[in-house]
Scaffold this motif. Structure first.
Motif, PDB file in Angstrom:
ATOM      1  N   VAL A 166       0.831  -1.203   0.000  1.00  0.00           N
ATOM      2  CA  VAL A 166       0.000   0.000   0.000  1.00  0.00           C
ATOM      3  C   VAL A 166       0.865   1.252   0.000  1.00  0.00           C
ATOM      4  CG1 VAL A 166      -1.602   1.373   1.403  1.00  0.00           C
ATOM      5  CG2 VAL A 166      -2.015  -1.075   1.059  1.00  0.00           C
ATOM      6  N   VAL A 167       1.908   1.274   0.855  1.00  0.00           N
ATOM      7  CA  VAL A 167       2.739   2.482   0.936  1.00  0.00           C
ATOM      8  C   VAL A 167       3.564   2.662  -0.337  1.00  0.00           C
ATOM      9  CG1 VAL A 167       4.802   1.479   2.018  1.00  0.00           C
ATOM     10  CG2 VAL A 167       4.145   3.826   2.558  1.00  0.00           C
ATOM     11  N   ILE A 168       3.932   1.558  -0.988  1.00  0.00           N
ATOM     12  CA  ILE A 168       4.666   1.667  -2.259  1.00  0.00           C
ATOM     13  C   ILE A 168       3.776   2.285  -3.331  1.00  0.00           C
ATOM     14  CG2 ILE A 168       5.691   0.328  -4.132  1.00  0.00           C
ATOM     15  CD1 ILE A 168       6.754  -1.600  -1.980  1.00  0.00           C
ATOM     16  N   GLU A 169       2.523   1.863  -3.384  1.00  0.00           N
ATOM     17  CA  GLU A 169       1.589   2.438  -4.362  1.00  0.00           C
ATOM     18  C   GLU A 169       1.374   3.923  -4.091  1.00  0.00           C
ATOM     19  OE1 GLU A 169       0.338   1.020  -7.077  1.00  0.00           O
ATOM     20  OE2 GLU A 169       1.577  -0.727  -6.616  1.00  0.00           O
ATOM     21  N   GLN A 170       1.286   4.289  -2.815  1.00  0.00           N
ATOM     22  CA  GLN A 170       1.136   5.703  -2.475  1.00  0.00           C
ATOM     23  C   GLN A 170       2.350   6.500  -2.929  1.00  0.00           C
ATOM     24  OE1 GLN A 170       0.539   5.435   1.748  1.00  0.00           O
ATOM     25  NE2 GLN A 170      -1.692   5.445   1.581  1.00  0.00           N
ATOM     26  N   ALA A 171       3.542   5.948  -2.689  1.00  0.00           N
ATOM     27  CA  ALA A 171       4.768   6.658  -3.080  1.00  0.00           C
ATOM     28  C   ALA A 171       4.854   6.815  -4.590  1.00  0.00           C
ATOM     29  CB  ALA A 171       5.987   5.903  -2.550  1.00  0.00           C
ATOM     30  N   LYS A 172       4.423   5.829  -5.340  1.00  0.00           N
ATOM     31  CA  LYS A 172       4.437   5.927  -6.797  1.00  0.00           C
ATOM     32  C   LYS A 172       3.567   7.093  -7.253  1.00  0.00           C
ATOM     33  CE  LYS A 172       3.699   2.013  -8.924  1.00  0.00           C
ATOM     34  NZ  LYS A 172       3.169   0.640  -9.160  1.00  0.00           N
ATOM     35  N   GLY A 173       2.385   7.232  -6.639  1.00  0.00           N
ATOM     36  CA  GLY A 173       1.500   8.334  -7.006  1.00  0.00           C
ATOM     37  C   GLY A 173       2.076   9.685  -6.638  1.00  0.00           C
TER      38      GLY A 173
END
Length: 326
Positions: A261-268
């Motif tokens: 989840v935090v990786i997806e947030q960082a990508k955005g």
């Protein structure tokens, strides 16, 4: 090489085995207050007293082994070389159960595989069993090794100098005073994702998780009641281990989901800062994590919480201002 003790060890000290079935304390009286030299007819029936005490102790042992409280999951607690409280508890309970029948023995538990590349968990009830466990590990032969390899339990197998299959193990066991060995399978399967997961299967194609080894100091075969009790203890231990493994796996999945989840947030966040695609943002995150030898999810969290603002995470000219928590 020591492992945590369990209530079975205390029970074994309190109720040493006797051929007549009574289990006495330091005052010479058993758990029901009966004298060690026998019970008067008006006080209790010996057979009923013996059966009731054995049933109580067996029920307590089954509950302890099947539960997860205080034992820790595989890979959670235990010695660095694989010592684990759950197998240690099974070994102690098995020895105590046989001591109730006056059988002199020591016991050990070998599990087929550890978590990842870790050592296979084990437990034992005495120094003799501990030494023979190490002997099996070094020689790669013996009752536990054969039972894990074939998936077939050994029933009170007498040891002789001419015993086939274990040319190096047998003399060592005989020198230690062992005259026969008995093994009990622990049913169940290790985690499919664990490296080196055991592939042994018994005659009914049920996975084998480990083996309980009984080192008997005489060659007399175990009776049906003792064999049944050992089987029940082994199944309860396997159930407890399976539960602990499931809890551990659930925790791993929760942590993996949180990281994702935090990786997806960082990508955005990074894609917005740099006016790029999420794929480019992910490549930037991964390259930075590798070059700095940091876990990807930690780098991602630092990006999301605006702790990484220097190149290559700086905002490009013309990009709208980034607001934390948006």
């Amino acid at each position: 090489m020591s492992v945590p003790s369990s209530r079975a060890a205390a029970a074994l000290q309190r109720f040493p085995g006797r051929r007549d079935g009574h289990h006495t304390d330091a005052d010479g009286r058993d758990a029901n207050g009966c004298a060690a030299d026998g019970c008067d007819a008006g006080e209790c029936e010996t057979a009923e007293c013996e059966t009731s005490e054995r049933e109580r102790l067996l029920a307590e042992a089954l509950l302890e082994l099947a539960g997860s409280g205080g034992s820790g999951g595989i890979g959670g607690t235990g010695a660095a070389d694989g010592g684990h409280p759950k197998p240690a508890a099974l070994a102690a309970h098995a020895r105590r159960r046989l001591a109730e029948e006056g059988r002199r023995c020591e016991t050990a538990v070998h599990l087929g595989a550890g978590p990842g590349d870790g050592p296979a968990p084990y437990g034992f009830s005495g120094e003799r069993a501990a030494r023979l466990r190490l002997t099996e590990r070094e020689l790669r032969e013996g009752p536990a090794t054969e039972t894990l390899r074939t998936g077939v339990a050994l029933s009170s197998l007498p040891l002789t100098e001419a015993a086939p299959g274990w040319p190096r193990y047998t003399p060592t066991a005989l020198e230690a005073g062992v005259r026969a060995v008995h093994t009990v399978l622990l049913p169940g399967a290790p985690d499919a994702d664990d490296a080196g997961a055991l592939e042994v299967r018994d005659a009914e194609c049920a996975p084998v998780a480990g083996v309980l080894v009984v080192h008997l100091l005489d060659a007399e075969p175990l009776g049906p009641a003792a064999v049944a009790a050992l089987g029940a203890l082994a199944r309860a231990c396997a159930l407890g281990l399976a539960h602990e493994s499931a809890v551990r796996r659930c925790g791993e999945l929760e942590r993996a989901l949180g990281s994702r989840v935090v990786i997806e947030q960082a990508k955005g966040v990074l894609a917005e800062r740099r006016h790029g695609s999420v794929d480019d943002a992910f490549r930037t995150l991964r390259a930075f994590a590798r070059s700095h030898r940091r876990p990807l999810h930690q780098v991602a969290r630092d990006v999301v919480e605006a702790r990484l603002l220097d190149p290559p995470f700086q905002r490009r000219a013309g990009a709208p201002p980034y607001r934390r928590g948006r």
